[in-house]
Design an enzyme around this catalytic site. Structure first.
Site, PDB file in Angstrom:
ATOM      1  CE1 TYR A  72      24.108  62.651  67.365  1.00 26.65           C
ATOM      2  CE2 TYR A  72      22.182  61.306  67.862  1.00 26.65           C
ATOM      3  CZ  TYR A  72      22.996  61.935  66.949  1.00 26.65           C
ATOM      4  OH  TYR A  72      22.718  61.855  65.616  1.00 26.65           O
ATOM      5  CB  CYS A  73      23.381  60.038  76.036  1.00 27.28           C
ATOM      6  SG  CYS A  73      21.859  60.987  75.838  1.00 27.28           S
ATOM      7  CG  ASN A  74      26.133  55.693  75.105  1.00 25.43           C
ATOM      8  OD1 ASN A  74      25.870  55.667  76.306  1.00 25.43           O
ATOM      9  ND2 ASN A  74      25.503  54.933  74.235  1.00 25.43           N
TER      10      ASN A  74
ATOM     11  CD  GLU B  31      26.570  65.454  77.817  1.00 28.56           C
ATOM     12  OE1 GLU B  31      26.652  66.360  78.653  1.00 28.56           O
ATOM     13  OE2 GLU B  31      25.564  65.260  77.127  1.00 28.56           O
ATOM     14  CG  LEU B  32      27.278  59.380  79.773  1.00 26.84           C
ATOM     15  CD1 LEU B  32      26.610  58.014  79.916  1.00 26.84           C
ATOM     16  CD2 LEU B  32      27.160  60.167  81.067  1.00 26.84           C
TER      17      LEU B  32
END
Length: 226
Positions: free
Chosen positions: A90-92, A94-95
């Site tokens: 999920y963070c990837n 977003e990045l």
């Protein structure tokens, strides 16, 4: 497709156990429980908000160079994205969305940095795999996250899941034995150090589109030129 649409599609496949994830069904209940308990704790309501003074920080980038918020703010507003680590899909996503939005952010005079508790080698991996051109800063022991009010400790049952099912050794990954993480968060900080936009969500599967940062940046620019 919006960032949240991409996340929702990934989450649906992951929770359905589809390839290449092949996630066992028993993992989802404790993950949902941990998110629910973090929401119910009210932790997000205690994080820094619009109008608060942002804490100054100096952190190292993946190459060991010190980067200070003061130096960044000398050139314009600062966008800060707190994320959990390169191990988090999920963070990837977003990045990657922030990278896509970077021309719009820079067009309004802003600098963008991401902050994560992960150690430098993992940040280098994150930059490489997500094709980032903005810096990732390492926040040892989540001290800057704590200053923003977004650090939390994983419950024991989730630590067990991370360690024994996902084989995700956060103490080794972050160089910190505390099993703490930041809640995903984004801030826009004006050159006066005051927070102009704040978004903190204890549900790591909910991420606003980067376009939501733009009104705050436009407002800061209008105030500067008035």
């Amino acid at each position: 497709m919006s960032l949240q649409d991409r996340i929702d599609a990934f989450k649906a496949d992951f929770e359905a156990g589809k390839p290449p994830y092949n996630a066992p069904s028993h993992i989802h209940e404790p993950m949902h429980r941990a998110t629910r308990e973090l929401i119910e704790s009210g932790a997000a309501s205690r994080a820094l908000k619009v109008g608060d003074k942002a804490p100054a920080f100096t952190l190292k980038d993946p190459e060991g160079k010190e980067v200070s918020s003061g130096d960044l703010l000398a050139h314009g507003p600062l966008v800060v994205s707190f994320y959990r680590g390169v191990w988090c899909p999920y963070c990837n996503m977003e990045l990657q969305a922030l990278q896509e939005a970077l021309p719009d952010l820079e067009g309004l005079g802003a600098r963008l940095v991401a902050i994560s508790p992960q150690a430098a080698p993992n940040s280098r991996k994150s930059v490489r795999e997500n094709k980032l051109t903005f810096p990732i800063l390492s926040d040892p022991r989540n001290e800057v996250a704590q200053a923003f009010g977004i650090r939390f400790k994983l419950p024991d049952y989730l630590i067990d899941l991370y360690a024994n099912v996902f084989k995700n050794d956060l103490p080794g990954f972050n160089g910190d034995p505390s099993w703490t993480l930041p809640m995903p968060a984004r801030y826009v900080i004006g050159q006066d150090g005051v927070i102009a936009y704040a978004e903190v969500n204890p549900d790591y599967t909910k991420r606003p589109d980067p376009s939501q940062l733009l009104p705050a940046l436009r407002s800061l620019r209008e105030r500067q030129t008035a």
